[in-house]
Design a protein around this motif. Structure first.
Motif, PDB file in Angstrom:
ATOM      1  N   VAL A  80      -0.609  12.745  41.797  1.00 33.05           N
ATOM      2  CA  VAL A  80      -0.346  11.303  42.577  1.00 33.05           C
ATOM      3  C   VAL A  80       0.807  10.556  42.172  1.00 33.05           C
ATOM      4  N   LEU A  81       1.721  10.381  43.015  1.00 35.25           N
ATOM      5  CA  LEU A  81       3.071   9.830  42.910  1.00 35.25           C
ATOM      6  C   LEU A  81       3.298   8.615  43.812  1.00 35.25           C
ATOM      7  N   ALA A  82       3.774   7.467  42.818  1.00 32.83           N
ATOM      8  CA  ALA A  82       4.349   6.208  43.479  1.00 32.83           C
ATOM      9  C   ALA A  82       5.503   6.262  43.837  1.00 32.83           C
ATOM     10  N   TYR A  83       6.062   6.019  45.054  1.00 33.96           N
ATOM     11  CA  TYR A  83       7.374   6.190  45.344  1.00 33.96           C
ATOM     12  C   TYR A  83       7.922   4.783  46.152  1.00 33.96           C
ATOM     13  N   ARG A 123     -12.352  27.154  32.663  1.00 32.05           N
ATOM     14  CA  ARG A 123     -11.234  26.740  33.834  1.00 32.05           C
ATOM     15  C   ARG A 123     -10.692  25.363  33.136  1.00 32.05           C
ATOM     16  N   VAL A 124      -9.584  25.398  33.408  1.00 29.63           N
ATOM     17  CA  VAL A 124      -8.574  24.128  32.836  1.00 29.63           C
ATOM     18  C   VAL A 124      -7.670  23.643  34.137  1.00 29.63           C
ATOM     19  N   ALA A 125      -7.886  22.516  34.350  1.00 32.30           N
ATOM     20  CA  ALA A 125      -7.246  21.972  35.447  1.00 32.30           C
ATOM     21  C   ALA A 125      -6.208  20.443  34.711  1.00 32.30           C
ATOM     22  N   LYS A 126      -5.338  19.886  35.803  1.00 34.83           N
ATOM     23  CA  LYS A 126      -4.347  18.945  34.949  1.00 34.83           C
ATOM     24  C   LYS A 126      -4.472  17.819  36.335  1.00 34.83           C
ATOM     25  N   LEU A 127      -4.245  16.774  35.790  1.00 29.89           N
ATOM     26  CA  LEU A 127      -4.209  15.819  36.755  1.00 29.89           C
ATOM     27  C   LEU A 127      -2.991  14.653  36.314  1.00 29.89           C
ATOM     28  N   CYS A 128      -1.907  14.584  37.283  1.00 28.56           N
ATOM     29  CA  CYS A 128      -0.788  13.940  37.036  1.00 28.56           C
ATOM     30  C   CYS A 128      -0.623  12.619  37.601  1.00 28.56           C
ATOM     31  N   LEU A 129      -0.662  11.734  37.159  1.00 26.65           N
ATOM     32  CA  LEU A 129      -0.400  10.161  37.809  1.00 26.65           C
ATOM     33  C   LEU A 129       0.920   9.662  37.504  1.00 26.65           C
ATOM     34  N   ILE A 130       1.769   9.699  38.248  1.00 25.67           N
ATOM     35  CA  ILE A 130       3.374   9.179  37.979  1.00 25.67           C
ATOM     36  C   ILE A 130       3.677   7.860  38.764  1.00 25.67           C
ATOM     37  N   THR A 145       0.458  -0.810  42.199  1.00 24.31           N
ATOM     38  CA  THR A 145      -0.698   0.124  42.946  1.00 24.31           C
ATOM     39  C   THR A 145      -1.297   1.116  41.906  1.00 24.31           C
ATOM     40  N   MET A 146      -0.206   1.567  40.974  1.00 26.59           N
ATOM     41  CA  MET A 146      -0.847   2.545  39.776  1.00 26.59           C
ATOM     42  C   MET A 146      -1.676   1.901  38.860  1.00 26.59           C
ATOM     43  N   LEU A 147      -1.197   0.726  38.463  1.00 24.08           N
ATOM     44  CA  LEU A 147      -2.087  -0.039  37.361  1.00 24.08           C
ATOM     45  C   LEU A 147      -2.813  -1.197  37.748  1.00 24.08           C
ATOM     46  N   GLY A 148      -2.440  -1.837  38.384  1.00 22.78           N
ATOM     47  CA  GLY A 148      -3.270  -2.990  39.311  1.00 22.78           C
ATOM     48  C   GLY A 148      -3.348  -4.140  38.065  1.00 22.78           C
ATOM     49  N   SER A 149      -4.290  -4.779  38.182  1.00 20.00           N
ATOM     50  CA  SER A 149      -4.644  -6.011  37.335  1.00 20.00           C
ATOM     51  C   SER A 149      -6.127  -5.906  36.848  1.00 20.00           C
ATOM     52  N   PRO A 150      -6.683  -6.296  35.832  1.00 17.98           N
ATOM     53  CA  PRO A 150      -7.914  -6.741  35.454  1.00 17.98           C
ATOM     54  C   PRO A 150      -9.098  -7.033  36.879  1.00 17.98           C
TER      55      PRO A 150
END
Length: 591
Positions: free
Chosen positions: A94-97, A239-246, A107-112
């Motif tokens: 998931v990329l935020a551009y 099984r190994v999976a990777k999640l990238c949050l950019i 969008t990626m972090l937000g707030s409490p």
């Protein structure tokens, strides 16, 4: 052009249908003035044309979120659907551009009160693994989740979990998985562990104030989440999976941000990496043979997300204000061409030996590494040691010493009735290696036989030669020597071809060449040289051996002051005494 993944014998991969990169656009609420962009429906929007304000340009995407959309709408509509692929062993990104100040970090972090994509995704991933382990079929599987957090600041990869100024390298294994050696990795057993590690690391990210944003991100932040699913019973699949949050840093126009000094340098690095990202998308859409992933650390790390094997989502954040017009237009153009990129996801599955440690015992290693397990042939106690299968006499002595040391260590650790696995090479590769060694041994044997045949032929030829008798020993023939005479000129030439070199055969001499000088030719050469010294120009003098510009001028000056030379000095090898009277026959009139 999508990168082709090279299959591994130890990692069967189940390919899924090709998937386009999903692109959604989020419009930030308008602050002041009239907006330059507006939404048409849930998938389309239009923006005022910069050529004519009475015209508009329309764009179509997978999803469009207006200024009234919430964090929950964006997460459930675009991000949550790709998380289910993690339990299948497939990667997700998931990329935020967008430009600076468009709302990427929100969008990626937000707030409490309104958490963003990252905390919601981690909560759902942890919840999915718990539900999968509690299901009727979940008793067969073990799940583990770990995280790493880094930033790319001025083309340097920095660890945020354990901050330091060390630039971490980006590597690629033989299966083209991207990994970062030395990157800290923390195991997550619950959402509390994530908050304990992530919140302090987020404060380590580089931020600064500009004229457009009080807390502008000066680096690209990447959160890597690794999900491992291991089977308890044989065949112990894994099984190994990777999640990238950019969270990408925003592109900046320094004329409006007022950047100076360090801020200007940071802005240049951010814009350069985003430009390379755009070049990568263009190369993938055009099907070029070379995709410039290695031109930037960002694209090198996102190699799996764009044109790779991940389910990718790009959230393009745009601002509606008029002074953001060209930034918004560039963002929409990038989003429009990014949705044409095609990824090829697959399930990466491997076999793991029972009892092997997972990521909990691999603290500090990089993401993307294949952890634990022997995906190859296990050496049983009844099988012969590898040293008996290899031609030790033909190997390097140091290699033989290491092999014997490994076998000795295996015997000490394995005990009398159990042998530890010595090699983690797949069976097919081991068989191919042994076959290659056998072929090498046969070739060496053929070379030895050929050498013996040549030696036998040489001995036979030597034996067939006639041997002289001792009582009638024939006198040795006198060997002749060829002597090269100088060039013959005039009437003194001898032989049928005057003017050519004469070769005379002299008996009873050693077989060597000897040069004989003719006095008449030597005298003529001296006369020619003397005439050149007395009448030649500077250019003609420079043509002589070891006479340069300086010495040619000295000869001309000497000739002008003292007159012509009377004789040529004998060859002595000295150059400093060319003009003394003792060697050159005196001054003018000495001859």
């Amino acid at each position: 052009m999508p990168s082709q993944q090279r299959p591994s014998l130890a990692e069967p991969r189940r390919a899924s249908p090709p998937a386009h990169v999903r692109v959604c656009v989020r419009l930030r609420p308008c602050g002041q003035g009239d907006p330059c962009i507006r939404g048409l429906d849930s998938r389309s929007l239009e923006i005022i044309s910069w050529r004519n304000k009475m015209e508009t340009m329309q764009y179509h995407f997978d999803t469009f979120y207006g200024d009234q959309a919430t964090q929950h709408d964006i997460y459930t509509g675009s991000v949550q659907p790709v998380l289910c692929h993690l339990l299948e062993g497939q990667n997700a990104s998931v990329l935020a551009y967008g430009p600076t100040g468009a709302g990427k970090t929100h969008t990626m972090l937000g707030s409490p009160e309104q958490p963003g994509v990252i905390p919601r995704a981690l909560r759902d991933v942890l919840q999915m693994t718990r539900e999968a382990s509690c299901s009727p079929r979940g008793e067969e599987w073990d799940y583990s989740i770990s995280m790493s957090y880094l930033e790319i600041y001025q083309e340097k990869v920095l660890d945020l979990l354990e901050p330091s100024q060390q630039d971490l390298p980006i590597r690629e294994d033989r299966d083209r998985n991207i990994l970062i050696p030395g990157l800290t990795e923390r195991e997550l057993r619950g959402f509390g562990d994530f908050e304990r590690h992530f919140l302090p690391a987020s404060r380590n990210r580089t931020v600064a104030s500009t004229q457009l944003n009080d807390r502008s991100s000066r680096s690209h932040a990447v959160l890597l989440v690794r999900v491992v699913r291991s089977q308890r019973a044989p065949p112990h699949r894994r099984r190994v999976a990777k999640l990238c949050l950019i969270d990408l840093a925003g592109s900046e126009d320094n004329r409006r941000t007022g950047n100076r000094g360090l801020r200007l340098k940071e802005s240049g690095a951010i814009n350069a990496s985003l430009h390379v990202l755009s070049k990568v998308v263009d190369a993938l859409n055009q099907g070029l043979s070379r995709v410039p992933y290695r031109d930037s650390k960002l694209t090198r790390l996102l190699q799996d997300s764009l044109g790779g094997s991940a389910h990718s989502v790009i959230i393009a954040n745009v601002a509606p204000e008029q002074h953001f017009y060209f930034d918004t237009l560039r963002t929409l153009n990038f989003a429009a061409k990014s949705k044409q990129v095609v990824n090829r996801p697959f399930t990466q599955e491997m076999l793991q030996a029972p009892g092997k440690a997972g990521p909990a015992s691999s603290e500090g290693a990089g993401p993307g590494v294949v952890w634990g397990g022997v995906a190859g042939l296990m050496v049983s106690s009844s099988s012969p040691p590898p040293s008996s299968l290899l031609p030790l006499e033909q190997l390097d002595p140091r290699l033989v010493q290491r092999l014997l040391g490994l076998e000795q260590l295996e015997k000490q650790q394995g005990g009398a009735g159990q042998r530890l696995p010595l090699l983690s090479t797949p069976r097919r590769e081991r068989v191919a290696l042994l076959r290659q060694l056998e072929e090498t041994r046969r070739e060496l044997q053929k070379l030895k036989e050929r050498q013996k045949e040549l030696e036998a032929v040489a001995l036979l030829d030597k034996a067939c030669q006639p041997k002289p008798l001792h009582h009638s020993k024939a006198p040795a023939r006198a060997r002749k020597q060829a002597v090269v005479l100088p060039l013959q000129q005039g009437k003194g030439a001898q032989g049928p071809n005057p003017g050519l070199n004469q070769v005379s055969w002299l008996p009873n001499r050693a077989p060597a060449w000897e040069l004989l000088l003719r006095p008449d030719l030597l005298a003529r050469s001296r006369e020619n040289l003397l005439a050149l010294l007395n009448q030649g120009s500077a250019k003609e003098l420079r043509a002589l051996h070891r006479i340069g510009e300086k010495r040619a001028r000295l000869i001309l000056a000497w000739r002008q002051l003292y007159g012509p030379f009377s004789q040529v000095p004998p060859p002595s090898g000295r150059t400093s005494g060319l003009f003394p009277e003792s060697e050159w026959g005196g001054r003018a009139g000495a001859g």
